[in-house]
Design a protein around this motif. Structure first.
Motif, PDB file in Angstrom:
ATOM      1  N   UNK A   1      -8.525   9.778 -10.138  1.00  0.00           N
ATOM      2  CA  UNK A   1      -8.676   7.923 -10.203  1.00  0.00           C
ATOM      3  C   UNK A   1      -7.799   6.963  -9.903  1.00  0.00           C
ATOM      4  N   UNK A   2      -6.317   7.314 -10.527  1.00  0.00           N
ATOM      5  CA  UNK A   2      -5.153   6.567  -9.966  1.00  0.00           C
ATOM      6  C   UNK A   2      -5.257   6.864  -8.582  1.00  0.00           C
ATOM      7  N   UNK A   3      -4.484   8.054  -8.760  1.00  0.00           N
ATOM      8  CA  UNK A   3      -3.970   8.016  -6.952  1.00  0.00           C
ATOM      9  C   UNK A   3      -4.921   7.115  -5.935  1.00  0.00           C
ATOM     10  N   UNK A   4      -5.448   7.323  -5.903  1.00  0.00           N
ATOM     11  CA  UNK A   4      -6.811   7.380  -5.135  1.00  0.00           C
ATOM     12  C   UNK A   4      -8.053   6.346  -5.067  1.00  0.00           C
ATOM     13  N   UNK A   5      -8.123   5.644  -6.273  1.00  0.00           N
ATOM     14  CA  UNK A   5      -8.704   3.982  -6.617  1.00  0.00           C
ATOM     15  C   UNK A   5      -7.804   2.865  -6.945  1.00  0.00           C
ATOM     16  N   UNK A   6      -7.195   3.594  -8.594  1.00  0.00           N
ATOM     17  CA  UNK A   6      -6.377   2.337  -9.140  1.00  0.00           C
ATOM     18  C   UNK A   6      -5.640   2.075  -8.736  1.00  0.00           C
ATOM     19  N   UNK A   7      -4.794   3.008  -8.002  1.00  0.00           N
ATOM     20  CA  UNK A   7      -3.354   2.043  -7.505  1.00  0.00           C
ATOM     21  C   UNK A   7      -3.755   1.791  -6.418  1.00  0.00           C
ATOM     22  N   UNK A   8      -4.920   2.124  -4.699  1.00  0.00           N
ATOM     23  CA  UNK A   8      -5.324   0.865  -3.745  1.00  0.00           C
ATOM     24  C   UNK A   8      -5.952   0.203  -3.488  1.00  0.00           C
ATOM     25  N   UNK A   9      -5.944  -0.409  -5.497  1.00  0.00           N
ATOM     26  CA  UNK A   9      -6.588  -1.544  -5.896  1.00  0.00           C
ATOM     27  C   UNK A   9      -5.978  -2.244  -6.230  1.00  0.00           C
ATOM     28  N   UNK A  10      -4.670  -2.164  -6.288  1.00  0.00           N
ATOM     29  CA  UNK A  10      -3.376  -2.928  -6.844  1.00  0.00           C
ATOM     30  C   UNK A  10      -2.661  -2.176  -7.997  1.00  0.00           C
ATOM     31  N   UNK A  11      -3.324  -1.553  -8.428  1.00  0.00           N
ATOM     32  CA  UNK A  11      -3.480  -0.823 -10.347  1.00  0.00           C
ATOM     33  C   UNK A  11      -2.706  -1.976 -10.836  1.00  0.00           C
ATOM     34  N   UNK A  12      -1.432  -1.995 -11.914  1.00  0.00           N
ATOM     35  CA  UNK A  12      -0.509  -2.772 -12.674  1.00  0.00           C
ATOM     36  C   UNK A  12       0.134  -4.238 -11.792  1.00  0.00           C
ATOM     37  N   UNK A  13      -0.105  -4.036 -10.530  1.00  0.00           N
ATOM     38  CA  UNK A  13       0.287  -5.325 -10.191  1.00  0.00           C
ATOM     39  C   UNK A  13      -0.653  -6.167  -9.824  1.00  0.00           C
ATOM     40  N   UNK A  14      -0.059  -7.631  -9.848  1.00  0.00           N
ATOM     41  CA  UNK A  14      -0.356  -9.161  -9.419  1.00  0.00           C
ATOM     42  C   UNK A  14      -1.189  -9.059 -10.468  1.00  0.00           C
ATOM     43  N   UNK A  15      -1.830 -10.216 -11.077  1.00  0.00           N
ATOM     44  CA  UNK A  15      -2.205 -10.870 -12.153  1.00  0.00           C
ATOM     45  C   UNK A  15      -2.680 -10.376 -12.708  1.00  0.00           C
ATOM     46  N   UNK A  16      -2.426 -10.454 -13.939  1.00  0.00           N
ATOM     47  CA  UNK A  16      -3.244  -9.608 -15.588  1.00  0.00           C
ATOM     48  C   UNK A  16      -4.657  -9.906 -14.981  1.00  0.00           C
ATOM     49  N   UNK A  17      -5.395 -11.053 -14.154  1.00  0.00           N
ATOM     50  CA  UNK A  17      -6.580 -11.126 -14.081  1.00  0.00           C
ATOM     51  C   UNK A  17      -7.450  -9.371 -12.996  1.00  0.00           C
ATOM     52  N   UNK A  18      -6.250  -9.328 -12.023  1.00  0.00           N
ATOM     53  CA  UNK A  18      -6.376  -8.534 -11.102  1.00  0.00           C
ATOM     54  C   UNK A  18      -6.124  -6.805 -12.059  1.00  0.00           C
ATOM     55  N   UNK A  19      -5.597  -6.674 -12.796  1.00  0.00           N
ATOM     56  CA  UNK A  19      -5.265  -5.296 -13.663  1.00  0.00           C
ATOM     57  C   UNK A  19      -6.195  -5.316 -14.604  1.00  0.00           C
ATOM     58  N   UNK A  20      -6.519  -6.252 -14.940  1.00  0.00           N
ATOM     59  CA  UNK A  20      -8.077  -5.933 -15.862  1.00  0.00           C
ATOM     60  C   UNK A  20      -8.870  -5.579 -14.872  1.00  0.00           C
ATOM     61  N   UNK A  21      -9.360  -6.338 -14.193  1.00  0.00           N
ATOM     62  CA  UNK A  21      -9.905  -6.144 -13.184  1.00  0.00           C
ATOM     63  C   UNK A  21     -10.165  -4.310 -12.880  1.00  0.00           C
ATOM     64  N   UNK A  22      -8.935  -4.671 -12.447  1.00  0.00           N
ATOM     65  CA  UNK A  22      -8.879  -2.664 -11.930  1.00  0.00           C
ATOM     66  C   UNK A  22      -9.098  -2.028 -12.913  1.00  0.00           C
ATOM     67  N   UNK A  23      -8.710  -2.094 -14.225  1.00  0.00           N
ATOM     68  CA  UNK A  23      -8.943  -1.292 -14.940  1.00  0.00           C
ATOM     69  C   UNK A  23     -10.734  -0.640 -15.846  1.00  0.00           C
TER      70      UNK A  23
END
Length: 478
Positions: free
Chosen positions: A293-315
């Motif tokens: 899930x990290x490699x094929x979903x989380x990272x393509x979504x942006x992972x821990x990059x970008x704003x905190x909101x994007x990080x929370x969304x991705x988690x």
């Protein structure tokens, strides 16, 4: 065919002898034998679902070859989407069709509309979630040009259907397992002995820990309305050890069996209940799925990059999707969301990579801080497991609410002394072997050989005489 069954005890030696003494001269014959053995192994449950594995194999093999010849980006994306839609389409139909239909009906009922849909009596193919993700990793990696597509259909079919890890993982990446089918395997005595040792420990986890804990946990969960809070808490703890012993035990047996045939699979569990926070827990629990899930979903979504909101969304996306992967029930989705909430404070404070080493790495015992951290993390995990185990959301909420009363501080109504003893021994051995790939890998290396053999035979006798009622592996349903 269960790993802890007489059928498998007969099946494995036959395949082993044929593999090393009959077809050992040619790689293609060894691989063909693995394909045949894997199809027999899987077909032991229901031969009709072999067509799904074969079809998935043919689709992804063909798409891999097509991707190797295609340079146009648009057409490459189209080929990738064909693979994704076919694989996830089968998974969605067999696993989630009735879930979506039932929730669709409930949604309309809420607004006063009564509809009568057609639901199907669908049998979930064993292990479909595992081999679906395994074949998808191949097409995605070929699409990204991170892996050369194979022209050897037998090797690819063996990779997809490899019987040790076919029905409950680990979910192997094509980049790790597929190349191992291209080279001739030489029998390695030390590797085989190590495999047998890991199989032994996996059987101990499954038969002694998981099955015995299951007897207690099932009794408590099935009649939870009549038990005290302390008994319910005990049932939740026993389920935590049941699911760990069951699933990590399967992984140990799968990895050990693979070593018997000259293959190396990735570690899938690394003593997760000794974790000091939830981020560490998820680096140690079901590693093959978490990293998928990290490699094929989380990272393509942006992972821990970008704003905190994007990080929370991705988690939240990654944990909720992970929960939904486990089954078509709102309990799994809430279980995933709850783990996302656990993870969130660590992410927001940038503390999700605090604990990357083994707890008490250079000492025998943890310090007081580490001990408290492990107890809190384990307690949070146990609470989430209640949703995982409950039949529905209302049962989970009711179960947890009944724990929160004064009877929590009384003695449990059920006190299985023998299971407590086995759990204590188990936890001590896991703690002593926490630095190894599996607990007993090197635990008694300094002892004379006859003492080591005595210990291994003792474990085998305990498995034989004190095993709980035989049950299927929990993750077969996923």
């Amino acid at each position: 065919m269960l790993f802890n069954s007489l059928d498998f005890a007969v099946f494995l030696p036959i395949v082993f002898v044929l593999y090393w003494f009959v077809v050992n001269k040619q790689i293609k014959y060894q691989n063909l034998l693995i394909v045949m053995a894997s199809y027999v192994f899987y077909g032991w449950w229901d031969w009709r679902f072999l067509s799904l594995i074969l079809f998935s194999t043919l689709v992804d093999y063909t798409i891999g070859l097509a991707l190797s010849k295609q340079r146009d980006l648009g057409k490459r994306k189209l080929l990738l989407w064909v693979s994704v839609i076919v694989n996830l389409g089968f998974l969605g139909f067999f696993k989630y069709y009735n879930f979506f239909i039932d929730n669709f009906v409930q949604a309309f009922s809420f607004f006063g509309r009564d509809i009568q849909p057609n639901t199907l009596n669908i049998i979930l193919p064993v292990g479909i979630s595992f081999y679906t993700f395994q074949t998808l990793s191949y097409t995605i990696d070929v699409y990204k040009r991170q892996l050369e597509p194979t022209k050897d259909f037998i090797s690819f079919a063996a990779f997809v259907s490899f019987f040790p890890q076919l029905v409950a993982g680990p979910i192997e990446r094509a980049s790790n397992l597929l190349p191992q089918f291209y080279v001739r395997r030489q029998f390695n005595y030390n590797k085989a002995v190590d495999g047998l040792r890991q199989i032994l420990w996996g059987l101990f986890k499954k038969v002694i820990i998981a099955d015995n804990c299951a007897n207690v946990a099932n009794t408590i969960f099935n009649g939870y309305e009549t038990y005290s809070a302390s008994t319910l808490a005990l049932g939740a703890v026993f389920f935590a050890f049941q699911i760990y012993g069951d699933f990590s035990g399967y992984s140990d047996i799968a990895i050990g069996t693979s070593r018997l045939f000259g293959f190396d699979l990735k570690q899938n569990f690394a003593t997760p209940y000794f974790s000091r926070d939830m981020a560490e827990f998820w680096r140690r629990w079901h590693i093959s799925l978490s990293t998928w899930f990290r490699d094929y979903v989380y990272i393509p979504l942006g992972g821990s990059r970008g704003s905190k909101w994007n990080q929370v969304r991705n988690v939240f996306i990654i944990f909720i999707v992970s929960g939904f992967w486990h089954g078509a029930n709102w309990t799994f989705i809430i279980w995933g969301a709850l783990n996302a909430l656990y993870f969130l404070p660590l992410l927001l404070r940038n503390k999700n990579r605090m604990h990357t080493n083994v707890v008490a790495q250079y000492t025998i015992f943890p310090n007081l801080t580490e001990l408290l951290q492990m107890l809190i993390t384990f307690g949070l995990t146990v609470l989430a497991w209640v949703f995982f185990r409950a039949e529905n959301v209302s049962m989970a909420i009711d179960f947890i609410s009944k724990i929160a009363n004064s009877s929590l501080f009384t003695l449990p109504q059920i006190r299985p002394t023998d299971v407590f003893v086995f759990l204590l021994i188990f936890v001590l051995i896991e703690w002593a072997g926490r630095r190894n790939l599996y607990a007993i890998e090197r635990l008694w290396y300094g002892y004379p050989k006859f003492i080591r053999l005595f210990i291994y035979y003792t474990i085998a006798m305990i498995i034989f005489f004190y095993g709980g009622k035989t049950q299927e592996f929990i993750y077969f349903q996923f």
